[in-house]
Write a protein that holds these residues in place. Structure first.
Motif: not given
Length: 772
Positions: A693-696, A738-739, A745-746, A770-772
């Motif tokens: 879930n972090t920005a990367q 984005t974070a 989850e999305r 992306q995980q929650a």
């Protein structure tokens, strides 16, 4: 068929015998020798000694002709078939053939441009390249800036060369304490592989192309410049700079160039009774160095250059020294020479210098003196800052071995564009870009031979054996070398082994338990420093250690380093999704940073597809002949997939009789899955990304393959990229994620639409989860 040879930059058409058979064989990678690259070549053929050809070859058979055709070199050439370009390369004149007392013909051989590349490198060492653009001030503050900032083309990895760099161990070797601080001058530099390729291009007038060179798995690869146990190379130094004379006149000294030109007829003592110059003439050049007080413990060296070449060196000098740089008799060397004196040091240096030029003969001795300082006041000698000459640390390896090491490492195919431009791309990308061609109508159906491929029981993928203490322990525990891989066919009928060996060393790395610090230790099993084979490693960007800063000692004070550029033998190309953790191990070893299996080793990415296809139980070698039309022949590429009666093949080699147009094929069954389901290279380097879930961000490499073009749909939602629209070649884009603060989850898709040459569309979605 028409052959043109460039002589004095002018393409000249060679006259041919009407009935002469000229065959050109084309192959890139041969199944019987998969570790080598091949190039186009012809069997030797003859051409008539006609007036036209005699003019082209300057009547080479007559050695009385001056400035004629030089058969010691190969001349650029190209072949056309019915005015359509077929091959570029170079021609070697082998011999002139005499019959009935007359020169009847010349014998030639045609080679592809890849041979030209090998010839250029010769036996040159890597340190013969010009690394001067990487030179930098060598002091503690500069080295710290190259540890804690990921900028420029020189960095200093935190690798232990005299001891293990321990982190938060509370021992005397703990680098977070003053006691265990890293000495700033105990580190060796590292430079990007791409910079070294740039230097090769510059020296040999070459250009390397290919989008692969910009992919992270290649572009972030660096070489450690370590060719000794300790980094104690001298700086660039300075040549002696004259200020004043003393003693006898010194006409041999040129104050503009600071050059001494020896002269056996000037300045020598004469015999009083006759005025004649004495015999037994002899010259000395003595040099005294007096370091300034702050530098009395600095190591330095003094070198004498004779006609631009170092002929005498005094090394590891400390304090005030006087050395004899030259002692020569006229009877031993009557020639005239130019001399210059250079002083270099391990760091900055201030010194006073004195040259004593001594002429001696049977009539006596005369000494002329030069000083670089005033009797009082200024100048007070010379001073220079510590400029690190990076070339002093370049490992001992030939340019050709270094280059071919990279070729074998990534199983690269080198495609000559012309005599100086070469495209580099991995084998699977090369095949993926090939067109499918149905040659069934052209094949001689009654002349087909089917054979089993020549196989080996085992194929060994290896690095140079390492003396490293951890590698040695790994060897003892697992009875194999770290990073190596052995492919075993499992066949009882095959025998022998084949080895693909890299000229590099693959050392083991280690991470501090519970902390974001990683290092390697270049000690052997006896805890002694050693000089490794060239080491390649990935730049993984900055790691934050601000909670417990690393201490760097400059000899007086300590500097805190809160960030450092982390190096190791792996790189994660999929942001926080470890499915895309690439390593330079051949096998899938455990990651020393993530402590999980690194699933994308060199074998998996660059060799598995080819070898699995070759060792497939259903694979056969098909030898076939065909009569191709000129257009089909000139458009035929080695990466084309060939269809014959509903079977698909890749080309191992083909030989073309350029006079008849008949082509003999050696083909291998192709059972690769085309497109998205193929291993290693699909439509992109990422097929699905599952991140935390972090920005990367990550680099997405998109491959054109066999398509005409593709378009990137503008990204939306929680993913974005500055690049979109239609692309006509392989393209890399940076995707930002984005974070995730939604607590759920999305998913978003990256949509790519590929268009083939018949304008059919193929839509590919790359899911980003992306995980929650």
């Amino acid at each position: 068929m028409e052959l043109y040879i460039y002589v004095d930059d002018v393409a000249k058409r060679v006259e041919m015998f009407q009935d002469e058979k000229v065959s050109v064989t084309s192959t890139i990678q041969n199944y019987s020798d998969i570790g080598k690259l091949f190039t186009d070549y012809s069997q030797s053929f003859t051409i008539p000694a006609s007036p036209t050809n005699n003019a082209i070859f300057s009547h080479w058979y007559d050695n009385a002709v001056d400035n004629g055709y030089d058969a010691r070199i190969r001349y650029n050439a190209f072949i056309e078939i019915e005015t359509i370009p077929f091959r570029e390369g170079n021609v070697q004149l082998e011999k002139a053939n005499k019959k009935n007392g007359y020169i009847e013909s010349y014998t030639l051989t045609f080679y592809g441009n890849l041979t030209q590349l090998k010839d250029k490198f010769g036996e040159d060492k890597l340190n013969s390249l010009d690394f001067s653009s990487l030179n930098h001030t060598y002091d503690a503050s500069t080295i710290v800036s190259k540890i804690n900032a990921n900028t420029g083309n020189v960095r200093y990895p935190l690798i232990g060369n005299t001891r293990k760099l321990e982190y938060k161990t509370a021992t005397i070797y703990d680098i977070t304490t003053n006691t265990g601080a890293i000495n700033w001058n105990d580190l060796f530099p590292a430079v990007p592989i791409t910079s070294i390729l740039d230097f090769i291009e510059t020296k040999y007038g070459l250009t390397f192309t290919g989008n692969f060179l910009g992919y992270n798995q290649f572009a972030k690869l660096n070489m450690l410049l370590k060719n000794s146990e300790l980094p104690r190379a001298y700086n660039a130094g300075e040549f002696y700079d004259h200020y004043r004379f003393d003693g006898y006149a010194f006409p041999e000294y040129n104050t503009t160039t600071d050059t001494i030109t020896s002269n056996w007829n000037t300045g020598f003592a004469t015999i009083p009774s006759t005025g004649a110059v004495g015999s037994n003439r002899r010259i000395w050049i003595n040099f005294r160095t007096t370091p300034a007080t702050p530098f009395i413990n600095t190591n330095y060296k003094v070198e004498l250059y004779q006609d631009g070449i170092v002929v005498q060196t005094f090394d590891n000098l400390v304090g005030t020294t006087s050395v004899t740089l030259l002692d020569v008799r006229q009877s031993d060397d009557p020639a005239q020479h130019e001399y210059k004196i250079k002083v270099s040091a391990l760091g900055s240096f201030d010194f006073k210098g004195k040259i004593a030029y001594v002429r001696n003969n049977s009539a006596g001795t005369r000494t002329s003196e030069s000083y670089n300082y005033a009797t009082s006041g200024l100048p007070d000698g010379q001073s220079f800052s510590a400029i690190q000459e990076v070339v002093n640390y370049v490992p001992d390896i030939k340019v050709a071995d270094f280059f071919m090491g990279l070729v074998k490492m990534f199983n690269l195919i080198i495609t000559p564009i012309n005599e100086t431009t070469f495209k580099l791309e991995p084998l699977e990308l090369y095949y993926q870009a090939g067109q499918i061609k149905d040659l069934t109508p052209y094949i001689y159906a009654n002349e087909l031979d089917i054979e089993k491929p020549k196989l080996f029981k085992t194929i060994e993928f290896t690095y140079e054996k390492s003396e490293n203490i951890l590698n040695n322990a790994f060897r003892g525990l697992f009875n194999r070398e770290y990073g190596d891989l052995v492919y075993d066919s499992g066949s009882n009928s095959e025998s022998g082994k084949y080895e693909i060996k890299l000229p590099f060393e693959d050392v083991m790395w280690e991470r501090a338990i519970g902390y974001d610090f990683q290092t390697a230790t270049l000690l052997n099993k006896d805890l002694q420093s050693y000089t490794p084979k060239p080491i390649l490693m990935y730049n993984n960007g900055l790691s934050d250690v601000s909670a417990f800063p690393i201490k760097i000692y400059n000899g007086t004070t300590y500097t805190n380093v809160n960030n450092y550029v982390r190096f190791n033998n792996e790189i994660n190309t999929g942001a926080t999704d470890l499915s895309y953790l690439y390593s330079i191990n051949f096998g899938n070893e455990v990651s020393s940073w993530y402590l999980v299996n690194a699933p994308q080793g060199l074998y998996k990415r660059h060799y598995e597809q080819y070898i699995a296809n070759l060792y497939n139980q259903k694979t056969r070698i098909l030898k076939a002949k065909a009569k191709l039309e000129p257009k089909n022949l000139t458009e035929l590429k080695l990466n084309n997939r060939i269809i014959i009666r509903d079977n698909r093949y890749i080309i191992n080699s083909f030989t073309t009789d350029l006079t008849s147009g008949e082509t003999s094929f050696e083909l291998i069954n192709d059972y690769r899955t085309l497109g998205y389901d193929s291993v290693g290279y699909r439509y992109s380097n990422i097929e699905l990304l599952n991140v935390d879930n972090t920005a990367q961000e990550f680099q997405l490499d998109l491959y054109l393959g066999m398509f005409k073009q593709f378009s990137i749909k503008t990204l939306s939602g929680f993913i974005s990229s500055p690049t979109s629209g239609v692309q006509y070649q392989d393209t890399s884009i940076i995707v930002t994620i984005t974070a995730n603060a939604t607590a759920a989850e999305r998913t978003e898709n990256i949509t790519i639409t590929f268009k083939d040459f018949d304008n059919n569309d193929l839509i590919i979605d790359i899911p980003i989860i992306q995980q929650a």
